[in-house]
Design a protein around this motif. Structure first.
Motif, PDB file in Angstrom:
ATOM      1  N   PHE A 151       0.819  -1.216   0.000  1.00 13.54           N
ATOM      2  CA  PHE A 151       0.000   0.000   0.000  1.00 13.54           C
ATOM      3  C   PHE A 151       0.854   1.268   0.000  1.00 13.54           C
ATOM      4  O   PHE A 151       0.368   2.352  -0.287  1.00 13.54           O
ATOM      5  CB  PHE A 151      -1.021  -0.007   1.152  1.00 13.54           C
ATOM      6  N   GLY A 179       6.642   3.073  10.009  1.00 11.01           N
ATOM      7  CA  GLY A 179       7.406   2.057  10.713  1.00 11.01           C
ATOM      8  C   GLY A 179       8.303   2.640  11.781  1.00 11.01           C
ATOM      9  O   GLY A 179       9.502   2.828  11.548  1.00 11.01           O
ATOM     10  N   GLY A 181      10.023   1.527  14.037  1.00  4.03           N
ATOM     11  CA  GLY A 181      10.837   0.474  14.635  1.00  4.03           C
ATOM     12  C   GLY A 181      12.213   1.051  14.945  1.00  4.03           C
ATOM     13  O   GLY A 181      12.369   2.268  15.110  1.00  4.03           O
ATOM     14  N   VAL A 182      13.220   0.176  14.974  1.00  2.00           N
ATOM     15  CA  VAL A 182      14.558   0.631  15.352  1.00  2.00           C
ATOM     16  C   VAL A 182      15.114   1.601  14.308  1.00  2.00           C
ATOM     17  O   VAL A 182      15.551   2.711  14.632  1.00  2.00           O
ATOM     18  CB  VAL A 182      15.492  -0.589  15.552  1.00  2.00           C
ATOM     19  N   VAL A 183      15.049   1.222  13.038  1.00  2.00           N
ATOM     20  CA  VAL A 183      15.557   2.104  11.977  1.00  2.00           C
ATOM     21  C   VAL A 183      14.734   3.386  11.934  1.00  2.00           C
ATOM     22  O   VAL A 183      15.274   4.499  11.896  1.00  2.00           O
ATOM     23  CB  VAL A 183      15.491   1.406  10.593  1.00  2.00           C
ATOM     24  N   GLU A 186      15.447   5.894  14.865  1.00  2.00           N
ATOM     25  CA  GLU A 186      16.781   6.523  14.788  1.00  2.00           C
ATOM     26  C   GLU A 186      16.820   7.555  13.662  1.00  2.00           C
ATOM     27  O   GLU A 186      17.201   8.706  13.870  1.00  2.00           O
ATOM     28  CB  GLU A 186      17.866   5.454  14.551  1.00  2.00           C
ATOM     29  N   PHE A 201       4.219   7.096  11.231  1.00  2.00           N
ATOM     30  CA  PHE A 201       3.005   6.281  11.280  1.00  2.00           C
ATOM     31  C   PHE A 201       3.385   4.840  11.632  1.00  2.00           C
ATOM     32  O   PHE A 201       4.237   4.256  10.965  1.00  2.00           O
ATOM     33  CB  PHE A 201       2.303   6.266   9.920  1.00  2.00           C
ATOM     34  N   VAL A 203       1.945   0.762  13.327  1.00  2.00           N
ATOM     35  CA  VAL A 203       0.776  -0.126  13.439  1.00  2.00           C
ATOM     36  C   VAL A 203       0.851  -0.850  14.783  1.00  2.00           C
ATOM     37  O   VAL A 203       1.942  -1.044  15.338  1.00  2.00           O
ATOM     38  CB  VAL A 203       0.707  -1.210  12.324  1.00  2.00           C
ATOM     39  N   THR A 268      10.166   2.176   6.731  1.00  2.00           N
ATOM     40  CA  THR A 268      11.094   1.473   7.636  1.00  2.00           C
ATOM     41  C   THR A 268      10.269   0.418   8.383  1.00  2.00           C
ATOM     42  O   THR A 268      10.251   0.364   9.606  1.00  2.00           O
ATOM     43  CB  THR A 268      11.761   2.460   8.623  1.00  2.00           C
ATOM     44  N   THR A 269       9.577  -0.394   7.611  1.00  2.00           N
ATOM     45  CA  THR A 269       8.603  -1.323   8.173  1.00  2.00           C
ATOM     46  C   THR A 269       9.184  -2.721   8.410  1.00  2.00           C
ATOM     47  O   THR A 269       8.427  -3.672   8.577  1.00  2.00           O
ATOM     48  CB  THR A 269       7.381  -1.416   7.230  1.00  2.00           C
ATOM     49  N   GLY A 270      10.494  -2.845   8.471  1.00  2.39           N
ATOM     50  CA  GLY A 270      11.129  -4.121   8.765  1.00  2.39           C
ATOM     51  C   GLY A 270      12.093  -4.531   7.665  1.00  2.39           C
ATOM     52  O   GLY A 270      12.170  -3.885   6.614  1.00  2.39           O
ATOM     53  N   ARG A 271      12.852  -5.581   7.945  1.00  5.07           N
ATOM     54  CA  ARG A 271      13.850  -6.071   6.986  1.00  5.07           C
ATOM     55  C   ARG A 271      13.755  -7.598   6.888  1.00  5.07           C
ATOM     56  O   ARG A 271      14.424  -8.311   7.638  1.00  5.07           O
ATOM     57  CB  ARG A 271      15.267  -5.664   7.438  1.00  5.07           C
ATOM     58  N   PRO A 322      18.701  -9.495  14.314  1.00  5.15           N
ATOM     59  CA  PRO A 322      19.397  -8.786  13.234  1.00  5.15           C
ATOM     60  C   PRO A 322      20.255  -7.633  13.736  1.00  5.15           C
ATOM     61  O   PRO A 322      19.931  -6.468  13.563  1.00  5.15           O
ATOM     62  CB  PRO A 322      18.262  -8.316  12.317  1.00  5.15           C
ATOM     63  N   LEU A 323      21.353  -7.994  14.379  1.00 10.88           N
ATOM     64  CA  LEU A 323      22.268  -7.005  14.964  1.00 10.88           C
ATOM     65  C   LEU A 323      23.679  -7.345  14.517  1.00 10.88           C
ATOM     66  O   LEU A 323      23.998  -8.523  14.305  1.00 10.88           O
ATOM     67  CB  LEU A 323      22.202  -7.049  16.496  1.00 10.88           C
ATOM     68  N   VAL A 355      20.607  -1.749  21.598  1.00 13.19           N
ATOM     69  CA  VAL A 355      20.584  -0.311  21.919  1.00 13.19           C
ATOM     70  C   VAL A 355      20.036   0.446  20.712  1.00 13.19           C
ATOM     71  O   VAL A 355      20.490   0.227  19.589  1.00 13.19           O
ATOM     72  CB  VAL A 355      22.011   0.208  22.238  1.00 13.19           C
ATOM     73  N   PHE A 357      19.737   4.131  19.115  1.00 10.13           N
ATOM     74  CA  PHE A 357      20.474   5.380  19.326  1.00 10.13           C
ATOM     75  C   PHE A 357      19.603   6.616  19.112  1.00 10.13           C
ATOM     76  O   PHE A 357      19.970   7.534  18.389  1.00 10.13           O
ATOM     77  CB  PHE A 357      21.713   5.405  18.429  1.00 10.13           C
TER      78      PHE A 357
END
Ligand SMILES: Cc1cc2nc3c(=O)[nH]c(=O)nc-3n(C[C@H](O)[C@H](O)[C@H](O)COP(=O)(O)OP(=O)(O)OC[C@H]3O[C@@H](n4cnc5c(N)ncnc54)[C@H](O)[C@@H]3O)c2cc1C
Ligand SMILES: NC(=O)c1ccc[n+]([C@@H]2O[C@H](COP(=O)([O-])OP(=O)(O)OC[C@H]3O[C@@H](n4cnc5c(N)ncnc54)[C@H](O)[C@@H]3O)[C@@H](O)[C@H]2O)c1
Length: 486
Positions: A151, A179, A181-183, A186, A201, A203, A268-271, A322-323, A355, A357
Motif C-alpha cells: 500500500f 514504521g 521500529g529501530v531504523v 533513529e 506512522f 501499526v 522502515t517497516t522491517g527487513r 538482526p544485529l 541499543v 540510538f
C-alpha cells in the motif's frame, strides 16, 4: 560455464559472511565467498555507520538549540546546511566502506566470486550464468533487505528506504515515515532534529523494541513532545500528487481526517531475510516461516526429515537477532562448523543486548518484559527508576526516561531490563555483562557505583527490585546517604 568444486561455499560477503570466511579458513583453503551486490557490508554502507553519522549531526544541532538553557547564547539563526550534513555522512561512510573493501581485497581472488547465487541442488550453487559450484558445505549469509508494503507503493518513485537515504545529496523539507521500529526511530528523530518535518506512522502501537507497557507509554509521550508519532495510525490513503507524496490519515485522538503532503515516503517497516531469491526449495531444507530451521548453537540447518544438513546460516538471513555483533558471532559459529564438518561444535551465545540510538536511548537487555511474562509469569518481580529526578541526568538536562528491571523470585537472579533513558548504551552493557554472568540482584548491588553518574539510577532500580524480590530492605526514596540526586 565454469565448474568449481570446494569444501565450503559462503553466500554473501557481509559481516556474517566475512566472519564465516575467517573461521572456515582455519580448517580449509578450498573455499569460495560469493557476493551479488557491492562489497562493503550493510553495516558500513547503509546501516549502523551512516545511521550514527546522521544522528551525530542531529545531536549537534539539538545541543546548539538547547544551549541557551545553560546560559550559552548562540547569536543569530541556526542554519543547518543539508548539503554539508549529507556530504559529511557520505564522506565518513565511504571511509568505513573503503576499510571493509580493503580487507575483502586481501582475500585470495580465487576464493571470491561476484554474482547472485541460487541453489541448483542440495550441494550445488549457480552463480549468475557463469559458474556452477559443487560445495560439500554451504553457509547462507545473505543478510536482509528493507520491506516495502504494497500500500506504500502508491508513492511511486518518492517511496524510499534506508538503503536510499544515505546517498541523499541534500536534506528534504518533509518526510512521512512508516514504521517506528529501530531504523525508523533513529532516522526519523535525526531528520526531525535536522529540521526536516517528520510524521511517523506505526501499526499495533509498537515503538522500537519496547515491550514493557510502562516504558512504551513513557516513550510514546516523550517522542511526541518532539515530533508527530502515532504508533497505531489509521492511514486512509497514500498517493503521488504533483510529484509529492500525499498521505490521508485520521489525526491521533480525534475523528478528524487530514491530508498532508511530503517530499518522500520513507518505509522502515522491517527487513525480511534475503532467502526468497535463493531458490531454497532446491536445498530440500526444513523451513519455518520462510527461513531454514537451524540450531542457534551450531547454526546448522536441517533436512526436511529432521536430519542435520551440511548447510549453515548466519546473520540477518537467520532472522533471529538482526544485529551486527550477532551477525559476526553467528558467522564465526557457522564458518567454524562448515570448516570442521562433520565434527560440529556447539558454541556459547551471548546475552541479548540491543541499543537504539535515539535520544533518550532505548535499550533492552537479557529477557524483554514480554519474554519474562511468558517464561516466568508469576515468579518474577519488577524494579523501576525514573530519570526525571536523577542527579546526573538533571545536570545534563537529559532527565527524561524510565528504567524497568526484572528479577526471578526465590533465586534473586537478574532476568533482564527495558530502558528508555539518557546515554544508557553504557549502562546497558553493564547489565548485559551481569546477565551473562548470571548474577543475582544482590550481587549486582554489591558492585561499585560512582557519584554522580547515570548508573546511580540503575542502583535505584535494582534496590527497588531487591525489595520486590524480598531480598533487601525497603528503600528510602529521598535518602541522601548516596549523594544528592542519586
Ligand atoms: C539503518 C540501519 C542501522 C543499523 N544500525 C545498527 C546498529 O547500530 N547496531 C547493530 O548492531 N546493528 C545495526 N543494524 C543491523 C546490522 O547492520 C545488520 O544486522 C548486519 O549488517 C547484518 O549483517 P549480514 O552479514 O547478515 O548482512 P549484510 O551485511 O547485508 O550481508 C549480506 C550480503 O549478502 C549478499 N547477498 C544476498 N543475497 C545474495 C545471493 N543470492 N548471492 C550472493 N550474494 C548475496 C548481499 O549483497 C550482502 O552483501 C542496522 C541496520 C540498518 C539497516
Ligand atoms: N541500533 C541498532 O542496533 C539498530 C539500528 C537499526 C536497525 N537495527 C536492526 O535492524 C532490524 C530491522 O529494523 P527495522 O526498523 O527495519 O525493523 P523493526 O522490526 O524494528 O521495525 C519495523 C516497524 O515497522 C512497523 N510496521 C510494520 N508494518 C507497518 C506498516 N504497514 N505501517 C506502519 N508501520 C509498520 C512495525 O510495527 C515496527 O514497529 C532491527 O530489528 C534491528 O535489529 C538495529
Amino acid at each position: 560455464m565454469q565448474e568449481r568444486r570446494v569444501d565450503v561455499a559462503i553466500i554473501g560477503a557481509g559481516s556474517a559472511g566475512l566472519s564465516a570466511y575467517s573461521a572456515a579458513r582455519a580448517h580449509t583453503d578450498s573455499i569460495v565467498m560469493i557476493e551479488g551486490g557491492p562489497y562493503g557490508t550493510t553495516c558500513a554502507r547503509v546501516g549502523c555507520m551512516p545511521g550514527k553519522l546522521l544522528i551525530a549531526a542531529a545531536e549537534t544541532a539539538h545541543s546548539v538549540r538547547d544551549a541557551s538553557a545553560f546560559g550559552i547564547h548562540v547569536d543569530g539563526r541556526i542554519e543547518i546546511n543539508g548539503r554539508d550534513v549529507m556530504a559529511r555522512v557520505r564522506q565518513e561512510r565511504d571511509r568505513f566502506v573503503d576499510n571493509v573493501i580493503e580487507s575483502v581485497e586481501d582475500i585470495d581472488a580465487e576464493q571470491r566470486i561476484r554474482g547472485h547465487a541460487i541453489f541448483e541442488g542440495p550441494n550445488t550453487l549457480l552463480v549468475d550464468d557463469h559458474t556452477r559450484i559443487h560445495a560439500e558445505r554451504i553457509v547462507i549469509a545473505t543478510g536482509s533487505s528493507p520491506d516495502q508494503p504494497d500500500f506504500l507503493k502508491a508513492a511511486g518513485h518518492r517511496l524510499v528506504t534506508s538503503d536510499d537515504i544515505f546517498y541523499w545529496e541534500d536534506l528534504p523539507e518533509s518526510v512521512a515515515l512508516f514504521g517506528p521500529g529501530v531504523v525508523g526511530l533513529e532516522v526519523g528523530q535525526a531528520l526531525s532534529r535536522l529540521g526536516v518535518r517528520v510524521r511517523m506512522f506505526g501499526v499495533d502501537g509498537a515503538i522500537g523494541p519496547i515491550t514493557d507497557p510502562s516504558v512504551l507509554e513513557y516513550a510514546d509521550q516523550h517522542f511526541n513532545t518532539e515530533f508527530h508519532l502515532d504508533p497505531e495510525a489509521d492511514t486512509r490513503n497514500v498517493a503521488l500528487v504533483n510529484d509529492r507524496v500525499e498521505v490521508t490519515f485520521v489525526e491521533r485522538g480525534s475523528e478528524h481526517e487530514v491530508t498532508e503532503q511530503f517530499d518522500y515516503l520513507l518505509a522502515t517497516t522491517g527487513r525480511p531475510p534475503n532467502i526468497e531469491g535463493l531458490e531454497i526449495d532446491q536445498a530440500h531444507l526444513a523451513m519455518n516461516e520462510g527461513v531454514p530451521v537451524f540450531d542457534r548453537y551450531t547454526m546448522q540447518c536441517q533436512h526436511q526429515d529432521g536430519t542435520p544438513a551440511p548447510v549453515f546460516i548466519a546473520g540477518d538471513a537467520s532472522a533471529e537477532l538482526p544485529l551486527l555483533h550477532e551477525a559476526s558471532d553467528e558467522g564465526r559459529i557457522a564458518g567454524d562448523n562448515a570448516g570442521r564438518y562433520p565434527d560440529i561444535r556447539a558454541s556459547h551465545r551471548r546475552s541479548m543486548l540491543l541499543v537504539v540510538f535515539t535520544e533518550p536511548q532505548i535499550a533492552t537487555v537479557g529477557k524483554t518484559w514480554s519474554e519474562v511474562e511468558k517464561h516466568h509469569h508469576d515468579s518474577y518481580a519488577t524494579g523501576e527508576a525514573s530519570f526525571e529526578d536523577q542527579g546526573r541526568a538533571r545536570v545534563m538536562r537529559q532527565n527524561h526516561g524510565l528504567m524497568r528491571v526484572y528479577g526471578e523470585q526465590g533465586s534473586g537472579l537478574f532476568l533482564g531490563a527495558e530502558i528508555f533513558g539518557p546515554r544508557v548504551e553504557h549502562l546497558a552493557h553493564l547489565l548485559a555483562w551481569c546477565h551473562q554472568q548470571r548474577m543475582t540482584v544482590t550481587q549486582m548491588l554489591d558492585m561499585p557505583f560512582y557519584h554522580p553518574c547515570i548508573e546511580e539510577g540503575l542502583r535505584s532500580a535494582l534496590r527497588d527490585l531487591n525489595t520486590a524480590l524480598k531480598q533487601g530492605p525497603m528503600i528510602s526514596r529521598h535518602g541522601m546517604e548516596s549523594g544528592p540526586g542519586s
